[in-house]
Design an enzyme around this catalytic site. Structure first.
Site, PDB file in Angstrom:
ATOM      1  N   ASP A  67       6.147  -0.509  12.036  1.00  0.00           N
ATOM      2  CA  ASP A  67       5.877  -1.594  10.696  1.00  0.00           C
ATOM      3  C   ASP A  67       6.829  -2.228  10.093  1.00  0.00           C
ATOM      4  OD1 ASP A  67       7.288   1.031  10.286  1.00  0.00           O
ATOM      5  OD2 ASP A  67       5.795   1.212   9.490  1.00  0.00           O
ATOM      6  N   ASP A 136       3.223  11.105   0.695  1.00  0.00           N
ATOM      7  CA  ASP A 136       1.700  10.221  -0.362  1.00  0.00           C
ATOM      8  C   ASP A 136       0.506  10.102   0.885  1.00  0.00           C
ATOM      9  OD1 ASP A 136       2.229   8.063   0.915  1.00  0.00           O
ATOM     10  OD2 ASP A 136       2.096   6.595  -1.084  1.00  0.00           O
ATOM     11  N   HIS A 138       0.506   8.589   3.824  1.00  0.00           N
ATOM     12  CA  HIS A 138       0.960   7.684   4.699  1.00  0.00           C
ATOM     13  C   HIS A 138       0.531   7.635   5.924  1.00  0.00           C
ATOM     14  CE1 HIS A 138       5.183   6.068   3.209  1.00  0.00           C
ATOM     15  NE2 HIS A 138       5.357   6.542   4.319  1.00  0.00           N
ATOM     16  N   GLU A 143      -0.421   3.205   2.780  1.00  0.00           N
ATOM     17  CA  GLU A 143      -0.907   4.045   1.601  1.00  0.00           C
ATOM     18  C   GLU A 143      -2.320   3.881   0.656  1.00  0.00           C
ATOM     19  OE1 GLU A 143       2.100   4.344   0.938  1.00  0.00           O
ATOM     20  OE2 GLU A 143       3.704   3.110   0.210  1.00  0.00           O
TER      21      GLU A 143
HETATM   22  C1  F6R Z   1       8.492   4.874   9.202  1.00  0.00           C
HETATM   23  C2  F6R Z   1       7.155   5.213   8.277  1.00  0.00           C
HETATM   24  C3  F6R Z   1       6.209   6.384   8.299  1.00  0.00           C
HETATM   25  C4  F6R Z   1       7.589   7.183   7.975  1.00  0.00           C
HETATM   26  C5  F6R Z   1       6.965   7.691   6.758  1.00  0.00           C
HETATM   27  C6  F6R Z   1       7.893   8.504   6.585  1.00  0.00           C
HETATM   28  O1  F6R Z   1       7.920   3.849  10.591  1.00  0.00           O
HETATM   29  O2  F6R Z   1       6.173   4.353   9.767  1.00  0.00           O
HETATM   30  O3  F6R Z   1       4.929   5.980   7.671  1.00  0.00           O
HETATM   31  O4  F6R Z   1       6.846   7.643   8.754  1.00  0.00           O
HETATM   32  O5  F6R Z   1       7.538   7.688   5.487  1.00  0.00           O
HETATM   33  O6  F6R Z   1       9.305   8.983   6.289  1.00  0.00           O
HETATM   34  P1  F6R Z   1      10.436   9.796   6.892  1.00  0.00           P
HETATM   35  O7  F6R Z   1       9.965   9.902   8.320  1.00  0.00           O
HETATM   36  O8  F6R Z   1      11.664   8.936   6.853  1.00  0.00           O
HETATM   37  O9  F6R Z   1      10.143  11.263   5.963  1.00  0.00           O
END
Ligand code: F6R
Length: 261
Positions: A67, A136, A138, A143
């Site tokens: 992403d 959440d 995702h 989301e």
């Molecule tokens: C990042 C991504 C997100 C993260 C998620 C957890 O490329 O796609 O899904 O993996 O927000 O983020 P952290 O690891 O920072 O808690």
């Protein structure tokens, strides 16, 4: 879905790096899927250490990131392109151009998303996708409410995600972009092996839904229950709400050594 509960991030990183190493040993041209965020950082540290020790090379491999924020200037340190370069890509020996990500500055966003899907398909698809999970539920930036059949597209970040990510923007939620481009849930589901890592108490609720909840767009990661090869790597804190934790531990302890993850 295999659930592996380990004592700390170092043990998680070691096991994930073993899987990447085994993949590249069998096929040096393999395609990796790379998540950003804090969860995989220990994995990238371990992979970089193995590269430095001469036991692993990415020279023939390719990779795709999950992403990208929309609208952040190319030289902003928090673009996911710059983050993945800093935490991993620049520390190993990928060939120039071997790592691609969605273009968050594209003038024609639908065309850029379609081109990204085509690039992944042209590479033969992702062999091993490293994933984190949001509080959440995702994965990527799919989301709650995301189509379970979604492909790469623009999404609005949930307020909770912007709160969670404000730590990378001097704790200023208004500095966190409102939109992103993300691989869709169906794009992620095309990866041949998904390795999801979750660390810490704040991930326990999302992990509970992911592993033991019903499949629902309310908790997008639950779509992974339909994937044939998912490995969920957890520390004790992230695992603490799982009802079947003892079973997962027993199954992993008793697993034949040749099986890997
Ligand atoms: C990042 C991504 C997100 C993260 C998620 C957890 O490329 O796609 O899904 O993996 O927000 O983020 P952290 O690891 O920072 O808690």
């Amino acid at each position: 879905m295999e659930v592996v509960i380990l004592p700390d991030p170092a043990a998680i990183a070691s096991l994930a790096a073993d899987a990447v190493g085994a993949l590249l040993a069998g096929r040096p041209t393999a395609v990796l899927g790379l998540a950003t965020g804090s969860s995989p950082v220990a994995i990238y540290d371990e992979l970089a250490a193995r590269y430095a020790a001469g036991t692993l090379s990415f020279a023939a491999a390719r990779a795709f990131t999950l992403d990208e924020y929309v609208g952040l200037p190319a030289d902003h340190p928090e673009t996911y392109r710059n983050v993945i370069d800093a935490v991993f890509v620049s520390r190993v020996d990928f060939a120039p151009g071997a790592v691609q990500g969605p273009d968050g500055l594209a003038a024609d966003i639908p065309a850029a998303c379609a081109a990204y899907e085509a690039a992944i398909a042209d590479a033969g698809g992702v062999d091993l996708q490293i994933l984190g999970i949001g509080t959440d539920g995702h994965i990527g930036f799919n989301e709650p409410g995301s189509s379970l059949a979604s492909r790469t597209r623009i999404k609005t970040l949930a307020r909770q995600t912007r709160i969670d990510n404000a730590r990378f923007f001097d704790d200023d939620i208004d500095a966190v972009p409102t939109h992103c481009l993300t691989q869709g849930l169906a794009t992620i589901m095309d990866a041949r092996h998904v390795v999801l890592v979750a660390i810490g108490e704040n991930k326990a609720e999302a992990v509970e839904h992911l592993v033991e909840g019903p499949v629902s767009a309310r908790w997008p990661a639950t779509i992974l229950q339909h994937h044939r090869h998912v490995t969920v790597l957890l520390d004790e804190d992230a695992a603490h709400r799982l009802q079947l934790a003892d079973y997962y531990r027993e199954a992993y302890r008793g697993k034949p050594k040749w099986q890997g993850i």
